[in-house]
Design a protein around this motif. Structure first.
Motif, PDB file in Angstrom:
ATOM      1  N   ASN A 114       0.827  -1.206   0.000  1.00 47.21           N
ATOM      2  CA  ASN A 114       0.000   0.000   0.000  1.00 47.21           C
ATOM      3  C   ASN A 114       0.866   1.262   0.000  1.00 47.21           C
ATOM      4  N   ALA A 115       0.543   2.191  -0.890  1.00 45.11           N
ATOM      5  CA  ALA A 115       1.238   3.473  -0.950  1.00 45.11           C
ATOM      6  C   ALA A 115       0.208   4.583  -0.969  1.00 45.11           C
ATOM      7  N   HIS A 116       0.335   5.520  -0.071  1.00 43.80           N
ATOM      8  CA  HIS A 116      -0.613   6.615   0.060  1.00 43.80           C
ATOM      9  C   HIS A 116      -0.344   7.664  -1.013  1.00 43.80           C
ATOM     10  N   VAL A 117      -1.402   8.078  -1.700  1.00 48.42           N
ATOM     11  CA  VAL A 117      -1.297   9.089  -2.751  1.00 48.42           C
ATOM     12  C   VAL A 117      -1.903  10.394  -2.240  1.00 48.42           C
ATOM     13  N   THR A 118      -1.174  11.485  -2.388  1.00 50.80           N
ATOM     14  CA  THR A 118      -1.680  12.795  -1.948  1.00 50.80           C
ATOM     15  C   THR A 118      -1.764  13.753  -3.129  1.00 50.80           C
ATOM     16  N   PHE A 119      -2.478  14.850  -2.881  1.00 51.38           N
ATOM     17  CA  PHE A 119      -2.654  15.892  -3.891  1.00 51.38           C
ATOM     18  C   PHE A 119      -2.345  17.233  -3.239  1.00 51.38           C
ATOM     19  N   GLY A 120      -1.239  17.819  -3.637  1.00 48.32           N
ATOM     20  CA  GLY A 120      -0.815  19.051  -2.975  1.00 48.32           C
ATOM     21  C   GLY A 120      -0.588  18.855  -1.497  1.00 48.32           C
ATOM     22  N   GLY A 121      -0.167  17.658  -1.116  1.00 45.88           N
ATOM     23  CA  GLY A 121       0.087  17.319   0.274  1.00 45.88           C
ATOM     24  C   GLY A 121      -1.137  16.914   1.055  1.00 45.88           C
ATOM     25  N   ALA A 122      -2.314  16.977   0.446  1.00 52.15           N
ATOM     26  CA  ALA A 122      -3.561  16.653   1.134  1.00 52.15           C
ATOM     27  C   ALA A 122      -4.017  15.241   0.809  1.00 52.15           C
ATOM     28  N   ASP A 123      -4.814  14.681   1.714  1.00 55.82           N
ATOM     29  CA  ASP A 123      -5.307  13.314   1.529  1.00 55.82           C
ATOM     30  C   ASP A 123      -6.380  13.214   0.455  1.00 55.82           C
ATOM     31  N   SER A 124      -7.010  14.313   0.108  1.00 61.23           N
ATOM     32  CA  SER A 124      -8.084  14.286  -0.873  1.00 61.23           C
ATOM     33  C   SER A 124      -7.941  15.462  -1.822  1.00 61.23           C
ATOM     34  N   VAL A 125      -8.712  15.409  -2.904  1.00 63.07           N
ATOM     35  CA  VAL A 125      -8.698  16.483  -3.884  1.00 63.07           C
ATOM     36  C   VAL A 125     -10.118  16.676  -4.391  1.00 63.07           C
ATOM     37  N   THR A 126     -10.480  17.911  -4.640  1.00 62.31           N
ATOM     38  CA  THR A 126     -11.756  18.224  -5.277  1.00 62.31           C
ATOM     39  C   THR A 126     -11.456  18.762  -6.671  1.00 62.31           C
ATOM     40  N   VAL A 127     -11.953  18.045  -7.673  1.00 66.47           N
ATOM     41  CA  VAL A 127     -11.694  18.390  -9.070  1.00 66.47           C
ATOM     42  C   VAL A 127     -12.921  19.130  -9.597  1.00 66.47           C
ATOM     43  N   LYS A 128     -12.718  20.313 -10.075  1.00 68.44           N
ATOM     44  CA  LYS A 128     -13.850  21.111 -10.552  1.00 68.44           C
ATOM     45  C   LYS A 128     -14.482  20.458 -11.778  1.00 68.44           C
ATOM     46  N   ALA A 129     -15.742  20.773 -12.030  1.00 74.56           N
ATOM     47  CA  ALA A 129     -16.426  20.274 -13.217  1.00 74.56           C
ATOM     48  C   ALA A 129     -15.658  20.707 -14.459  1.00 74.56           C
ATOM     49  N   GLY A 130     -15.389  19.740 -15.317  1.00 73.84           N
ATOM     50  CA  GLY A 130     -14.627  20.016 -16.520  1.00 73.84           C
ATOM     51  C   GLY A 130     -13.128  19.992 -16.325  1.00 73.84           C
ATOM     52  N   GLY A 131     -12.664  19.726 -15.093  1.00 76.25           N
ATOM     53  CA  GLY A 131     -11.242  19.807 -14.796  1.00 76.25           C
ATOM     54  C   GLY A 131     -10.550  18.470 -14.650  1.00 76.25           C
ATOM     55  N   THR A 132      -9.263  18.533 -14.386  1.00 80.45           N
ATOM     56  CA  THR A 132      -8.437  17.355 -14.144  1.00 80.45           C
ATOM     57  C   THR A 132      -7.543  17.623 -12.937  1.00 80.45           C
ATOM     58  N   ALA A 133      -6.941  16.560 -12.399  1.00 82.38           N
ATOM     59  CA  ALA A 133      -6.023  16.700 -11.271  1.00 82.38           C
ATOM     60  C   ALA A 133      -4.907  15.682 -11.417  1.00 82.38           C
ATOM     61  N   VAL A 134      -3.720  16.073 -11.004  1.00 84.72           N
ATOM     62  CA  VAL A 134      -2.547  15.197 -11.028  1.00 84.72           C
ATOM     63  C   VAL A 134      -2.033  15.077  -9.609  1.00 84.72           C
TER      64      VAL A 134
END
Length: 412
Positions: A114-134
């Protein structure tokens, strides 16, 4: 205190046990360090090892569930990131508690990986409608040709998820946050990829990536379920077996067309997203694009397909991506075949085989699978039965039609 022989033996034993324990913890810490958030090496570019083409989910949603989606890697690496898409979402998409792990089968993972994946150092990410996240980079030893499970918890109901319509394999979901569990109690299967658009790696030996842009044949339609038997999977194995480190990406959409939006955006309209924007893209194979345009064909269809192909070539070259043009396989006997469609196919294939067409190479899929005695039809050995799609042997023939010499090394 006077030390007896037995006391000395006891102390020596304790010291030895402590030394062993110290070694065990060092190993555990070292192993854990492989799975921590890492800083990307600025000198090593990202290369996609897996990707899929996103479509409108049209109402397919989830209710506070954990999704465990399985991808088959083409190349490995020491650092990994994931890409998420809410391109067709009508509301923000919140994704939390994301983990990578080795998939053992039927939705079960090895929890030691198991490897924990973060987004900008946070445990979760909110992707706007029409958007993407890495995601942030994760130090993780990912093998080539491996089965990677990406588990993600959706803490809020999702009315309609951006998805790829057919995963050609089982993916898994269960209620609540079970992202780190080895198995998922109450597990249920689903059969698309939802919001997971790509997995990238850093690998110092990577030579780039090739994108297979096509329709249902490229999408792996009716190849062995859970078997990774699409022609692009088989091409990845050939490249690995030849000692090449080339990412192989599937941008096929079943029912897709070269010229017109319909089942997914047309190849012309999705080229930028599904090919030119892929990390490390160096080549594109234009595969069974155009087959679905032949339905309802008229005398202008062949010329319009050639014009569309020219556009794809020009735009790809503008992005410094080499284009390997594929001929269209036969389809006589299939539903929707017509003399006008056959004439359009021949016009297209003649152009692809003509020098000066602008292609950087040709993959003659047609010649690889046609019946020599009746070249408008599939060789029965390769025909899935509907006279349009290949069986497993046909997938092997298509993969074998790709000359590995077309993937010239940067130093050669």
């Amino acid at each position: 205190m006077k030390w007896t022989g037995s006391s000395k033996l006891l102390v020596a034993t304790v010291v030895a046990l402590l030394a062993v324990a110290a070694v065990v913890w060092v190993r555990r810490d070292s192993s854990a360090a492989e799975h921590e958030t890492a800083s990307a090496d600025p000198n090593t570019p990202w290369t996609a090892t897996w990707a899929t083409a996103m479509q409108d989910g049209k109402g397919a949603g989830f209710q506070r569930e954990t999704l465990r989606q399985v991808v088959h890697t083409s190349i490995g690496g020491d650092t990994v990131r994931v890409r998420l898409s809410n391109e067709f979402g009508r509301a923000p998409l919140t994704v939390g508690a994301v983990y990578l792990a080795k998939h053992l089968g039927t939705g079960t993972v090895d929890p030691a990986t198991n490897a924990h994946v973060t987004f900008g150092g946070a445990d979760s990410v909110t992707v706007k409608a029409g958007g993407t996240a890495v995601s942030d980079p994760v130090a993780y030893r990912l093998p080539a040709g491996g089965e990677l499970a990406v588990s993600a918890y959706l803490p809020q109901p999702v009315a309609s998820a951006t998805q790829h319509g057919s995963a050609n394999r089982d993916n898994y979901m269960a209620s609540g946050n079970q992202s780190t569990k080895a198995s998922l109690p109450g597990v249920r299967s689903f059969y698309n990829y939802s919001f997971l658009a790509g997995v990238d790696v850093q690998n110092g030996g990577a030579e780039g990536a090739v994108v297979a842009l096509g329709a249902s044949i490229t999408d792996g339609y009716d190849s062995t379920w859970n078997g990774n038997r699409s022609w692009h999977d088989l091409l990845a194995r050939r490249l690995n077996g030849a000692g090449r480190t080339v990412g192989v990406l599937n941008a096929g959409i079943s029912g897709n067309s070269l010229l017109q939006d319909g089942v997914g955006r047309s190849a012309l309209n999705r080229l930028q997203r599904d090919v030119l924007a892929q990390p490390g893209v160096t080549w594109v194979i234009l595969a069974d694009l155009g087959v679905n345009d032949l339905g309802g064909a008229d005398e202008s269809t062949g010329g319009r397909l050639v014009a569309g192909l020219r556009q794809l070539i020009q735009r790809s070259h503008g992005a410094k991506v080499k284009v390997l043009c594929g001929t269209l396989p036969p389809y006589a006997g299939a539903e929707g075949w017509s003399r006008a469609g056959e004439a359009g196919r021949k016009t297209f294939n003649t152009f692809v085989r003509t020098r000066g067409n602008g292609c950087d190479g040709v993959v003659d899929f047609d010649a690889a699978v046609r019946d020599r005695a009746d070249p408008d039809r599939w060789n029965a050995r390769y025909d899935q039965g509907d006279h349009m799609h290949p069986n497993n042997a046909g997938m092997e023939a298509l993969a074998g039609a790709v000359d590995l010499g077309l993937f010239a090394r940067a130093d050669g």
